[in-house]
Write a protein that holds these residues in place. Sequence first.
Motif, PDB file in Angstrom:
ATOM      1  N   LEU A 108       0.818  -1.412  -0.116  1.00 38.26           N
ATOM      2  CA  LEU A 108       0.374  -0.102  -0.128  1.00 38.26           C
ATOM      3  C   LEU A 108       1.081   1.435   0.084  1.00 38.26           C
ATOM      4  O   LEU A 108       1.513   1.386   1.346  1.00 38.26           O
ATOM      5  N   LEU A 109       0.831   2.029  -1.094  1.00 43.13           N
ATOM      6  CA  LEU A 109       1.654   2.766  -1.243  1.00 43.13           C
ATOM      7  C   LEU A 109       0.870   4.067  -1.479  1.00 43.13           C
ATOM      8  O   LEU A 109      -0.007   4.485  -2.176  1.00 43.13           O
ATOM      9  N   GLU A 110       1.341   5.491  -0.909  1.00 38.03           N
ATOM     10  CA  GLU A 110       0.805   7.340  -1.070  1.00 38.03           C
ATOM     11  C   GLU A 110       1.750   7.625  -2.397  1.00 38.03           C
ATOM     12  O   GLU A 110       2.632   7.310  -2.803  1.00 38.03           O
ATOM     13  N   CYS A 111       0.688   7.846  -3.691  1.00 40.46           N
ATOM     14  CA  CYS A 111       0.881   8.141  -4.341  1.00 40.46           C
ATOM     15  C   CYS A 111       0.693   9.683  -5.176  1.00 40.46           C
ATOM     16  O   CYS A 111      -0.098  10.063  -4.510  1.00 40.46           O
ATOM     17  N   GLN A 112       1.672  10.128  -6.263  1.00 39.48           N
ATOM     18  CA  GLN A 112       1.581  10.924  -6.552  1.00 39.48           C
ATOM     19  C   GLN A 112       0.823  10.953  -7.748  1.00 39.48           C
ATOM     20  O   GLN A 112       1.305  10.327  -8.706  1.00 39.48           O
ATOM     21  N   VAL A 113       0.159  11.407  -7.975  1.00 42.89           N
ATOM     22  CA  VAL A 113      -0.939  10.825  -9.645  1.00 42.89           C
ATOM     23  C   VAL A 113      -0.736  12.655 -11.064  1.00 42.89           C
ATOM     24  O   VAL A 113      -0.734  13.669  -9.917  1.00 42.89           O
ATOM     25  N   TYR A 114      -0.040  12.056 -11.685  1.00 41.35           N
ATOM     26  CA  TYR A 114      -0.011  13.023 -12.739  1.00 41.35           C
ATOM     27  C   TYR A 114      -0.736  13.074 -13.979  1.00 41.35           C
ATOM     28  O   TYR A 114      -1.256  12.078 -13.694  1.00 41.35           O
ATOM     29  N   THR A 115      -1.391  14.180 -14.713  1.00 38.98           N
ATOM     30  CA  THR A 115      -1.845  13.943 -15.919  1.00 38.98           C
ATOM     31  C   THR A 115      -1.289  15.324 -16.456  1.00 38.98           C
ATOM     32  O   THR A 115      -0.549  15.453 -15.862  1.00 38.98           O
ATOM     33  N   TYR A 116      -1.628  14.500 -18.262  1.00 39.17           N
ATOM     34  CA  TYR A 116      -1.162  15.522 -19.355  1.00 39.17           C
ATOM     35  C   TYR A 116      -1.199  14.676 -20.615  1.00 39.17           C
ATOM     36  O   TYR A 116      -2.424  13.637 -20.148  1.00 39.17           O
ATOM     37  N   GLU A 117      -0.982  15.332 -21.330  1.00 42.58           N
ATOM     38  CA  GLU A 117      -1.137  14.435 -23.094  1.00 42.58           C
ATOM     39  C   GLU A 117       0.169  14.714 -23.667  1.00 42.58           C
ATOM     40  O   GLU A 117       1.540  15.233 -23.062  1.00 42.58           O
ATOM     41  N   ASP A 118       0.136  13.151 -24.429  1.00 43.05           N
ATOM     42  CA  ASP A 118       1.419  12.572 -24.750  1.00 43.05           C
ATOM     43  C   ASP A 118       1.617  13.136 -26.180  1.00 43.05           C
ATOM     44  O   ASP A 118       0.960  14.832 -26.485  1.00 43.05           O
ATOM     45  N   GLU A 119       2.646  13.350 -26.846  1.00 41.98           N
ATOM     46  CA  GLU A 119       2.977  13.288 -28.430  1.00 41.98           C
ATOM     47  C   GLU A 119       2.076  13.517 -29.026  1.00 41.98           C
ATOM     48  O   GLU A 119       1.897  14.525 -30.400  1.00 41.98           O
ATOM     49  N   GLN A 120       0.614  12.226 -29.210  1.00 45.12           N
ATOM     50  CA  GLN A 120      -0.479  12.447 -29.646  1.00 45.12           C
ATOM     51  C   GLN A 120      -1.677  13.082 -29.320  1.00 45.12           C
ATOM     52  O   GLN A 120      -2.645  12.528 -30.166  1.00 45.12           O
TER      53      GLN A 120
END
Length: 341
Positions: free
Chosen positions: A292-304
């Motif tokens: 069980l881990l605390e996670c940093q969640v990132y959102t983004y768009e790739d090159e496509q």
Amino acid sequence: MAKFMYLLAAVIVVAGAIHVADADKDAKPDPYVLYRVAGRTWMLKRTPKMGMDGGDTNTSFMKYEVTAVWENRAEFKQYLLDEGKKEGEGSATDIKVNFKEDDLVFRDPAGHRKVRVEKIKVPAGTFDCVRWESSLDNSTLWRSVDYPSLIVKSDDNYGTRELIEFDYLDGDPNYKAPASKKKKKKAEPKEDELTETRLLGSKGKKWIIKTTTLRGKNRSKSFLVQQYEVTKADKEGCELEITELTLNLEKLKGAKVEKVSINFAQDLRDWLEPKRRSRLDRSEKRITAAGLLECQVYTYEDEQERSCVAWYAKAWPGLLVRQTVKGEEFEQLTELVQFDD
């Protein structure tokens, strides 16, 4: 006078302790505990009753998985599985949950009346449940007291459902650690003790990532399994070896080993978060191959311009534990499947 002040202070401390104890005793359980940790799953098995016209005749399963968690809401998937526990095309449903008493998920079951609270034993364990009954199809429903909205059992003219699997987590109501997990765990470092090179700056650290890709209208599936190992490390940087493995996590015959040199002063940031311009969306507790881990969640768009979400372990900076990529006729899931700490 000094003696009086000492006694007064002692009385205040004792009174404070009693107050805290009373507060803990009166503290209400978290009504949204079922949805607080991403990756939690549970499963119900439906056994049909033979000889009932209009009812299903095959055994089936309903699986649930918490997929994303925010401070005031969560999302989960509901999968309808066949007798072999296989998912059919379009059998998954996405459901949103707001952490509010009047949210649809937490409301009293429609058409049922509350009867009493009773203990119910099912393959997944023993639960305190509220029993609900309805005259329609002689339906009886048992929902958990400690995990509001969790269906533990249901029965009607056509079949019976029972909870057969449930992910119990440390800190859950009435949680009892399995004997295999009662060994003393290594203490996790405090936040001010964490270093950005805890993972990459330690020779011998090893982890395995599996990527599953679905492409095209026919959703053709492909896999990529890679092992990462820190083979050299010092204060200035490290050397990372990336080796392709089989689905059985064995070394792929003839596979080349990619060696990557990381200079901490110049390159470390590219390993701690997505290389593309991203936004930190939330901090989320998640069940992973590393526990069980605390996670940093990132959102983004790739090159496509495909929508991407990436989860990085807070306790192990640089450890990618999950990543999703979604685009037109394209879907990709990357997950941590093994971690040697």
